[in-house]
Scaffold this active site. Structure first.
Site, short mmCIF file in Angstrom:
data_model
loop_
_atom_site.label_atom_id
_atom_site.label_comp_id
_atom_site.label_asym_id
_atom_site.label_seq_id
_atom_site.Cartn_x
_atom_site.Cartn_y
_atom_site.Cartn_z
N ARG A 189 7.82 -5.56 -3.38
CA ARG A 189 7.56 -6.12 -2.04
C ARG A 189 7.46 -7.64 -2.10
O ARG A 189 7.73 -8.31 -1.10
CB ARG A 189 6.27 -5.52 -1.48
CG ARG A 189 6.09 -5.77 0.00
CD ARG A 189 5.12 -4.80 0.63
NE ARG A 189 3.73 -5.13 0.35
CZ ARG A 189 2.70 -4.40 0.78
NH1 ARG A 189 2.93 -3.30 1.49
NH2 ARG A 189 1.47 -4.76 0.52
N LYS B 289 2.28 -11.99 -12.22
CA LYS B 289 1.13 -11.55 -13.00
C LYS B 289 0.66 -10.20 -12.46
O LYS B 289 -0.01 -10.11 -11.44
CB LYS B 289 -0.03 -12.55 -12.92
CG LYS B 289 -1.13 -12.25 -13.97
CD LYS B 289 -2.50 -12.71 -13.55
CE LYS B 289 -3.15 -11.77 -12.58
NZ LYS B 289 -3.43 -10.41 -13.14
N CYS C 151 -5.48 -0.12 0.42
CA CYS C 151 -6.14 -1.04 1.34
C CYS C 151 -5.99 -0.57 2.78
O CYS C 151 -6.76 -0.98 3.65
CB CYS C 151 -5.56 -2.44 1.18
SG CYS C 151 -3.77 -2.50 1.28
N GLU D 96 -15.27 -1.12 1.32
CA GLU D 96 -13.99 -0.44 1.09
C GLU D 96 -14.19 0.59 -0.02
O GLU D 96 -14.52 0.24 -1.16
CB GLU D 96 -12.94 -1.47 0.69
CG GLU D 96 -11.53 -0.94 0.71
CD GLU D 96 -10.49 -2.04 0.54
OE1 GLU D 96 -9.34 -1.83 0.95
OE2 GLU D 96 -10.83 -3.12 0.01
N GLY E 228 -4.97 -8.31 -3.20
CA GLY E 228 -6.19 -7.98 -3.91
C GLY E 228 -7.39 -8.12 -3.00
O GLY E 228 -7.27 -8.07 -1.77
N SER E 229 -8.54 -8.33 -3.58
CA SER E 229 -9.77 -8.35 -2.81
C SER E 229 -9.92 -9.66 -2.04
O SER E 229 -9.39 -10.70 -2.43
CB SER E 229 -10.98 -8.17 -3.73
OG SER E 229 -11.20 -9.34 -4.51
N GLU F 258 -2.59 -10.53 1.11
CA GLU F 258 -2.93 -9.22 1.67
C GLU F 258 -4.23 -8.82 0.97
O GLU F 258 -4.23 -8.50 -0.21
CB GLU F 258 -1.81 -8.22 1.41
CG GLU F 258 -1.96 -6.93 2.20
CD GLU F 258 -2.36 -5.79 1.32
OE1 GLU F 258 -3.54 -5.37 1.46
OE2 GLU F 258 -1.55 -5.31 0.53
N ASN G 89 -2.94 -0.56 -7.69
CA ASN G 89 -2.88 0.73 -6.98
C ASN G 89 -1.47 1.19 -6.63
O ASN G 89 -1.21 2.38 -6.50
CB ASN G 89 -3.77 0.72 -5.73
CG ASN G 89 -3.47 -0.42 -4.79
OD1 ASN G 89 -2.89 -1.44 -5.17
ND2 ASN G 89 -3.87 -0.27 -3.54
#
Length: 483
Positions: free
Chosen positions: A163, A178, A288, A385, A232-233, A254, A155
């Site tokens: 970051r 990756k 997120c 979400e 990610g999730s 995160e 995203n």
């Protein structure tokens, strides 16, 4: 297009661009048209192992590199990125879909992580003190944790890379990156820029793959990777944590979000609507931190909903490359279907659609900005979400009611509240179970701030002064005083 043609399409291992061992490639598609942009190398587990070996081989020399040298490489990369803003923004829009105005903003935001951590590289501290009993001097230094595996989402294709890469380089760690298979082009362009800026061979290695599980698990269980940073999730995060346990790999994560946004009865309505637009519609809602559940005091509910629906309906939907477009396509058909299924479920349970809510005709993964009111608490959209341009509005009467509803989730990444009462702002802010809170603003992300969540939204922080800590460990040496 030229920007796509000029990006390397191979794996980047040990300072060399090379094909996947199997020769396989994966397709990168434009979500605005569904058409293929290009193909890039599709790594196998063997390619992943080669990338880790390159990172391990480069680690000792990179850790011994003076902090100022690491700092200046990051600063040069920052300057190159800023100079190439237009090309990088167009590349991002083509592979991910966001409008060019948002892509340009991400380039600036992403580049700032490199500048921020270029300054932190020369401020890694330590210390010395005398033990209370006087027998030893306590010498404390900080050292890089070692080779890192960084896994980024689709995203924010550039900023999620910088970051993580920025603090790792600043700390003296080598890297295997990756990127998400949907949006690897921004990461490959970033690797080329860092090479141009003087990053030594082997410090950064990039593997693009459709076999994330097959490539990642052996690396985490193999004992050479000492740090995992994942965005990610929560579902995938749990799997990775289990894989890290075997060799006690240090982690920062995160993960998912389900951000509440609360509009109290004393809120400035103009500020609240504007803040909600930012919190909900940044990146088409594919964030997120996006406001997922919007709680509005009953006394303001009708006017707030009317204003928000008017603003949402006025947004222009289309390919991100077109002038005047505010809302680009979602990342893929699965993402669009998810958003639409959540809307249909809420409507079936009694929610009302003020604007949007219908799948458009034609190519591309577009979904219209949508506002729902009277959303029942049992609707799936309350607990899921959304990752799309859908605002779900719920009313409340008391402060306690709003806080209880906001905290009624396993997630705790971001939250937003709008009020003009300072006492209430501080009181509610302290009670909300979130790692980040926007007070009368819909934007919490900043490279100078610690980004991260609580509960099942993750571990650790990215950005700010603490961001580099995730890539450093303490070493303590006891030196006898002779006393």
């Amino acid at each position: 297009m030229t920007v796509v043609r000029d990006v390397p399409k191979q794996l980047y291992i040990g300072g060399r661009w090379q094909d996947a061992e199997s020769g396989r490639t994966l397709s990168i598609d434009n979500p605005a048209t569904g058409e293929e942009l290009c193909r890039v190398a599709d790594a196998s587990p063997a390619d992943g192992r080669r990338a880790v070996e390159a990172a391990v081989a480069a680690q000792a020399a990179w850790a011994a590199t003076p902090p100022r040298v690491r700092s200046e490489i990051l600063r040069r990369a920052y300057d190159i990125i800023i100079a190439r803003t237009e090309d990088l923004a167009l590349l991002m829009t083509l592979e991910m879909g966001k409008p060019l105005t948002e892509a340009r903003a991400e380039v600036a935001y992403g580049a700032e992580f490199l500048r921020w951590f270029s300054e932190e590289a020369v401020r890694i501290d330590g210390g010395m003190m005398t033990a209370p009993d006087g027998r030893n001097r306590l010498l404390v230094t900080r050292r890089p944790v070692g080779p890192c595996l960084l896994i980024t989402p689709w995203n924010f294709p550039l900023a999620m890379g910088t970051r993580k890469i920025g603090p790792a380089i600043a700390a003296g760690c080598t890297i295997v990156l990756k990127p998400a298979p949907q949006t690897p082009l921004s990461s490959l362009a970033l690797a080329a820029i860092l090479k141009e800026a003087g990053l030594p061979d082997g410090v950064l290695n990039v593997v693009t793959t459709t076999d994330a599980a097959g490539v990642v698990e052996p690396l985490l269980r193999g004992g050479q990777i000492r740090k995992l940073s994942f965005t990610g999730s929560t579902r995938v995060g749990r799997i990775l944590l289990a894989q890290c346990a075997d060799t006690v790999v240090r982690t920062s994560m995160e993960l998912g979000g389900n951000a509440p946004l609360i509009v109290f009865d004393d809120a400035d309505l103009d500020t609240a609507v504007e803040g909600t637009m930012v919190a909900k519609m940044r990146n088409m809602g594919e964030s997120c931190c996006a406001a997922n559940r919007i709680y509005v005091h009953t006394s303001l509910a009708e006017e707030f909903a009317t204003r928000l629906a008017s603003r949402m309906a006025a947004l222009k939907v289309g390919p991100g490359t077109e002038a005047g477009v505010h809302v680009g396509p979602l990342i893929d058909n699965a993402g669009r279907s998810k958003a639409h299924d959540l809307v249909r479920d809420a409507v079936k349970r009694g929610a009302k659609v003020l604007t949007g809510g219908e799948l458009p005709d034609g190519p591309g993964c577009f979904y219209p900005p949508t506002v729902l009111t009277d959303v029942p608490a049992e609707s799936a959209i309350i607990d899921t979400e959304i990752f799309g341009p859908v605002a779900a509005l719920v009313t409340f009467d008391t402060e306690d009611e709003a806080i209880d509803a906001a905290n009624d989730t396993e997630f705790g990444l971001a939250a937003y509240l709008f009020t003009q009462n300072l006492d209430r702002a501080l009181r509610v802010g302290e009670r909300l179970e979130s790692g980040m809170i926007g007070l009368n603003t819909g934007l919490v992300s900043n490279p100078a701030a610690p980004f991260g969540g609580v509960k099942q939204s993750g571990l650790g922080r990215e950005g700010g002064r603490v961001g580099i800590d995730e890539f450093l460990e303490y070493k303590y040496i006891a030196v006898p005083t002779g006393a």
